[in-house]
Design a protein around this motif. Structure first.
Motif, PDB file in Angstrom:
ATOM      1  N   VAL A   6      47.318  45.403  40.097  1.00 36.80           N
ATOM      2  CA  VAL A   6      47.728  46.371  39.080  1.00 36.80           C
ATOM      3  C   VAL A   6      48.269  45.654  37.853  1.00 36.80           C
ATOM      4  O   VAL A   6      47.952  46.009  36.714  1.00 36.80           O
ATOM      5  N   SER A   7      49.091  44.634  38.071  1.00 37.09           N
ATOM      6  CA  SER A   7      49.670  43.962  36.904  1.00 37.09           C
ATOM      7  C   SER A   7      48.586  43.209  36.141  1.00 37.09           C
ATOM      8  O   SER A   7      48.665  43.076  34.919  1.00 37.09           O
ATOM      9  N   ARG A   8      47.574  42.747  36.847  1.00 35.83           N
ATOM     10  CA  ARG A   8      46.476  42.103  36.140  1.00 35.83           C
ATOM     11  C   ARG A   8      45.725  43.121  35.294  1.00 35.83           C
ATOM     12  O   ARG A   8      45.365  42.848  34.150  1.00 35.83           O
ATOM     13  N   LEU A   9      45.508  44.317  35.857  1.00 39.83           N
ATOM     14  CA  LEU A   9      44.840  45.366  35.093  1.00 39.83           C
ATOM     15  C   LEU A   9      45.638  45.704  33.840  1.00 39.83           C
ATOM     16  O   LEU A   9      45.073  45.902  32.765  1.00 39.83           O
ATOM     17  N   LYS A  10      46.948  45.764  33.999  1.00 46.72           N
ATOM     18  CA  LYS A  10      47.803  46.036  32.850  1.00 46.72           C
ATOM     19  C   LYS A  10      47.632  44.964  31.792  1.00 46.72           C
ATOM     20  O   LYS A  10      47.478  45.261  30.597  1.00 46.72           O
ATOM     21  N   ALA A  15      45.798  43.074  26.608  1.00 47.83           N
ATOM     22  CA  ALA A  15      45.154  41.990  25.872  1.00 47.83           C
ATOM     23  C   ALA A  15      43.948  42.517  25.107  1.00 47.83           C
ATOM     24  O   ALA A  15      43.753  42.186  23.928  1.00 47.83           O
ATOM     25  N   VAL A  16      43.154  43.354  25.776  1.00 44.54           N
ATOM     26  CA  VAL A  16      41.958  43.881  25.126  1.00 44.54           C
ATOM     27  C   VAL A  16      42.345  44.847  24.006  1.00 44.54           C
ATOM     28  O   VAL A  16      41.728  44.856  22.942  1.00 44.54           O
ATOM     29  N   GLY A  23      36.383  38.400  25.662  1.00 45.93           N
ATOM     30  CA  GLY A  23      35.351  37.941  26.576  1.00 45.93           C
ATOM     31  C   GLY A  23      35.871  37.805  27.994  1.00 45.93           C
ATOM     32  O   GLY A  23      37.071  37.672  28.214  1.00 45.93           O
ATOM     33  N   VAL A  24      34.942  37.817  28.932  1.00 44.55           N
ATOM     34  CA  VAL A  24      35.321  37.687  30.343  1.00 44.55           C
ATOM     35  C   VAL A  24      36.012  36.350  30.587  1.00 44.55           C
ATOM     36  O   VAL A  24      37.036  36.280  31.280  1.00 44.55           O
ATOM     37  N   ALA A  28      39.706  35.615  32.053  1.00 46.55           N
ATOM     38  CA  ALA A  28      39.859  34.865  33.299  1.00 46.55           C
ATOM     39  C   ALA A  28      40.911  33.780  33.138  1.00 46.55           C
ATOM     40  O   ALA A  28      41.784  33.602  33.995  1.00 46.55           O
ATOM     41  N   SER A  29      40.847  33.052  32.039  1.00 49.36           N
ATOM     42  CA  SER A  29      41.824  31.981  31.854  1.00 49.36           C
ATOM     43  C   SER A  29      43.199  32.562  31.545  1.00 49.36           C
ATOM     44  O   SER A  29      44.224  32.001  31.931  1.00 49.36           O
ATOM     45  N   LEU A  30      43.229  33.717  30.885  1.00 51.79           N
ATOM     46  CA  LEU A  30      44.510  34.361  30.594  1.00 51.79           C
ATOM     47  C   LEU A  30      45.227  34.800  31.866  1.00 51.79           C
ATOM     48  O   LEU A  30      46.430  34.603  32.034  1.00 51.79           O
ATOM     49  N   THR A  31      44.466  35.392  32.797  1.00 56.73           N
ATOM     50  CA  THR A  31      45.085  35.951  33.993  1.00 56.73           C
ATOM     51  C   THR A  31      45.105  34.964  35.153  1.00 56.73           C
ATOM     52  O   THR A  31      45.811  35.174  36.135  1.00 56.73           O
ATOM     53  N   GLY A  32      44.299  33.924  35.062  1.00 60.34           N
ATOM     54  CA  GLY A  32      44.235  32.973  36.157  1.00 60.34           C
ATOM     55  C   GLY A  32      43.331  33.428  37.286  1.00 60.34           C
ATOM     56  O   GLY A  32      43.259  32.803  38.336  1.00 60.34           O
ATOM     57  N   ALA A  33      42.634  34.537  37.088  1.00 60.07           N
ATOM     58  CA  ALA A  33      41.727  35.030  38.120  1.00 60.07           C
ATOM     59  C   ALA A  33      40.309  34.548  37.834  1.00 60.07           C
ATOM     60  O   ALA A  33      40.017  34.074  36.730  1.00 60.07           O
ATOM     61  N   SER A  34      39.433  34.674  38.798  1.00 59.33           N
ATOM     62  CA  SER A  34      38.051  34.252  38.605  1.00 59.33           C
ATOM     63  C   SER A  34      37.311  35.266  37.741  1.00 59.33           C
ATOM     64  O   SER A  34      37.731  36.408  37.604  1.00 59.33           O
ATOM     65  N   GLU A  35      36.187  34.830  37.189  1.00 61.77           N
ATOM     66  CA  GLU A  35      35.425  35.733  36.327  1.00 61.77           C
ATOM     67  C   GLU A  35      34.905  36.938  37.095  1.00 61.77           C
ATOM     68  O   GLU A  35      34.839  38.041  36.562  1.00 61.77           O
ATOM     69  N   MET A  36      34.544  36.704  38.339  1.00 64.19           N
ATOM     70  CA  MET A  36      34.048  37.819  39.156  1.00 64.19           C
ATOM     71  C   MET A  36      35.120  38.906  39.253  1.00 64.19           C
ATOM     72  O   MET A  36      34.833  40.096  39.123  1.00 64.19           O
ATOM     73  N   THR A  37      36.333  38.494  39.497  1.00 64.23           N
ATOM     74  CA  THR A  37      37.430  39.460  39.608  1.00 64.23           C
ATOM     75  C   THR A  37      37.632  40.201  38.298  1.00 64.23           C
ATOM     76  O   THR A  37      37.833  41.420  38.284  1.00 64.23           O
TER      77      THR A  37
END
Lengths: 250, 250
Positions: A6-10, A15-16, A23-24, A28-37
């Motif tokens: 949820v906090s990542r979605l926020k 950010a958007v 961009g994806v 990804a680098s902003l949140t630290g998650a993978s591009e797929m996620t």
DNA sequence: AGTTTCGCACATCACTCATGTTCAATCGCG
DNA sequence: CGCGATTGAACATGAGTGATGTGCGAAACT
């Protein structure tokens, strides 16, 4: 859904919104998650109408003055919401018929009303789902078109359902409330549904957390004079009380 | 919910139905689960209106001729249902407006329609929930009172919602279908909703698994002549075809 | 009063769901 | 028309949630 998700979605939403589009890879680098996620997240947010996908990224659909999506509000301020909801639930007597507005605060009320003996018409599918397993409630579903994410029912079918019924109490949430501007909402359709709910009820209770008392949204719903009580988590608001409204502090 | 849990619920439902009433201890030894689990199960089944709790056990509320509860039907015959649902979905053209009946087979149809471009009014909250996350659908919720467990919407609000609209296609399920007795349902209120759905649609498709073709339920809905097509998993039924209905075998 | 039943609280475990990785297919651009 | 980037499907993995069981105090029935 996990808290992390949820906090990542926020984070993505904000950010958007701030950048207009992103961009994806950047997300990804902003949140630290993978591009797929990130892609899966963007899919979720796109389904909620928060943003629009394009190849390589997403662009925000949030206008200034519109509301952050439901899923991102639902676990903010939980304490205050729950206390407000408890105070509202205490004001309801068994046997009453109640129309329950959409929004996260009202959803908390819905959870508390689950085992009460009442007739309830919730104006959001979230609340319907929260109450549909109850054996003690008489649940009435209004017709309407559910707004994506929010799942608040709006449109002519909703208005017709409300006009066909008379309730003892309306429990309404809102996006802004002040003595000067009255009760306001972000969405025009929502506003007319709230107005219909208020009209079809004998008693009107507004469940409003403190952050709304300093805010005013686009769509005017009703003057404070049409409210019988305001339940909030802040200390009593003098302006509201001066306008003749009972302010309950939870 | 795990499979183990569902099959235990089924076991309990049947055992209590056959015995009329049973004690917690007996059910515990029958199912091999602990008494605490049995109590929790009985609570669930009581909430669905399947049985009634009393101190020490539960008594069945299922009448002969009534239907087993939704949660216990939803994963029976999944293959047939899914094939029928796929065939039904193929008969729908993008852009159509569709009214979708309640029941487990129609719920499968709802899942398949999720990403299509359609206007859909589902008559059960299960289907509403299955479709509410779609961005491509225009979802219309009818008003009404959801029946516990089944979550099928019924009552005057539902009828009013249907009467206010005209659909291209109605997809109806049923509890019994034969050339002689027509389309039949277990529940009287359900029957009138189905009838209203059929009336407000230009084309009517019945989604019926083979087991229903030999059965007849209490409430008469409509003669087979009001159906445009029947989609089923058994080989073409001559009687139905003789009555002038297109029978599609999935 | 005694006994049974109930349901809350906590511990445990199985299962599901979110996440990441890989790879083939697809899309858009030159 | 071909190349590169992007996508989404399939699978593996781990975290977290929900179901189940146990113990105990409270409530209910006799």
């Amino acid at each position: 859904m996990f808290n992390r998700a949820v906090s990542r979605l926020k984070q993505i939403t904000e950010a958007v919104r701030d950048a207009g589009s992103l961009g994806v890879a950047e997300l990804a680098s902003l949140t630290g998650a993978s591009e797929m996620t990130i892609r899966r997240d963007l899919e979720v947010l796109a389904a909620q109408g928060v943003l629009e996908r394009f190849r390589g990224g997403a662009r925000s659909l949030l206008l200034r003055g519109s509301e952050p999506p439901f899923a991102l509000r639902s676990d903010e301020n939980t304490d205050a919401k729950r206390r407000i909801a408890a105070a509202v639930a205490d004001m309801i007597t068994d046997g009453e018929s109640v129309v329950l507005d959409s929004g996260t605060t009202c959803l908390e009320v819905a959870r508390l009303l689950h085992d009460r003996r009442l007739t309830v018409m919730p104006l959001s599918l979230h609340a319907v789902n929260a109450m549909s397993s109850s054996a003690s409630l008489t649940l009435l579903v209004p017709g309407g078109r559910p707004r994506p994410g929010e799942l608040a029912l709006t449109g002519p079918l909703t208005l017709a359902s409300l006009e066909a019924l008379r309730f003892d109490t309306a429990i309404v949430g809102c996006c802004g409330l002040s003595a000067g501007h009255g009760l306001t909402a972000f969405d025009l359709e929502d506003a007319s549904v709230k107005r219909a709910a208020i009209t079809s009820a004998r008693r009107v209770i507004a469940a409003v957390d403190a952050s709304k008392l300093t805010r005013t949204a686009l769509a005017f719903v009703a003057p404070v004079s049409s409210l019988d009580a305001v339940v909030t988590d802040a200390a009593g608001d003098e302006e509201l009380e001066a306008a003749g409204v009972t302010v309950v502090t939870a």
